[in-house]
Motif scaffolding. Structure first.
Motif, PDB file in Angstrom:
ATOM      1  N   THR A  22       0.837  -1.192   0.000  1.00 23.05           N
ATOM      2  CA  THR A  22       0.000   0.000   0.000  1.00 23.05           C
ATOM      3  C   THR A  22       0.879   1.252   0.000  1.00 23.05           C
ATOM      4  O   THR A  22       1.877   1.301   0.707  1.00 23.05           O
ATOM      5  CB  THR A  22      -0.889   0.006   1.268  1.00 23.05           C
ATOM      6  N   HIS A  24       1.702   4.954   1.099  1.00 23.54           N
ATOM      7  CA  HIS A  24       1.433   5.795   2.268  1.00 23.54           C
ATOM      8  C   HIS A  24       2.071   7.163   2.057  1.00 23.54           C
ATOM      9  O   HIS A  24       3.262   7.245   1.749  1.00 23.54           O
ATOM     10  CB  HIS A  24       2.028   5.172   3.533  1.00 23.54           C
ATOM     11  N   ILE A  42       5.828   3.458   9.379  1.00 16.45           N
ATOM     12  CA  ILE A  42       4.742   3.142   8.457  1.00 16.45           C
ATOM     13  C   ILE A  42       4.313   1.702   8.701  1.00 16.45           C
ATOM     14  O   ILE A  42       5.120   0.779   8.539  1.00 16.45           O
ATOM     15  CB  ILE A  42       5.182   3.318   6.989  1.00 16.45           C
ATOM     16  N   GLU A  43       3.077   1.524   9.073  1.00 13.28           N
ATOM     17  CA  GLU A  43       2.537   0.190   9.354  1.00 13.28           C
ATOM     18  C   GLU A  43       3.443  -0.595  10.299  1.00 13.28           C
ATOM     19  O   GLU A  43       3.695  -1.780  10.111  1.00 13.28           O
ATOM     20  CB  GLU A  43       2.300  -0.589   8.062  1.00 13.28           C
TER      21      GLU A  43
END
Length: 127
Positions: A22, A24, A42-43
């Motif tokens: 994904t 971001h 991030i994540e």
């Protein structure tokens, strides 16, 4: 609306045809100082983001595999043989920002790289 991809590379850990991650949005390009790395989460993954003077942007693991610590965003940005590099702030291993390969030591672990693009002045990283 203009869209410019400044740096985009395939994730080295994925198999050919593997599902992409994904995208971001991390920050505005203007918030990144050239030749200086910044950390981003991030994540749940800590990433070091590097902007070069020509506005190319790279993202690699913040985790230094040799030192065993999240320190790569404090590393030294440079170049070797025409390739942008990031040196570990602890043991000074030098990594190619385009591939994540350690270029200062044979058989040293690599850094994971992440696809990056800049769209309308926003830096995006794919995880």
């Amino acid at each position: 609306m203009s869209t410019a991809t400044l740096e985009h590379q395939a994730a080295p850990w994925g198999a050919e045809g593997a599902e992409a991650g994904t995208w971001h949005t991390v920050c505005d390009l203007a918030e990144l100082e050239p030749l200086w790395a910044e950390g981003a989460l991030i994540e749940g993954i800590q990433i070091a983001i590097v902007r070069l003077p020509d506005d190319r942007v790279y993202a690699v693991d913040h985790w230094d595999p040799r030192a065993g610590a999240n320190v790569m965003a404090r590393g030294i940005v440079g170049s070797a043989q025409g390739q942008p590099t990031l040196a570990s702030p602890i043991f000074k291993q030098v990594y190619d920002l385009t591939t994540g390969q350690c270029i200062s030591e044979e058989e040293a672990p690599s850094l994971r790289t992440y696809p990056v693009d800049v769209v309308e002045g926003l830096v995006r990283v794919q995880v």
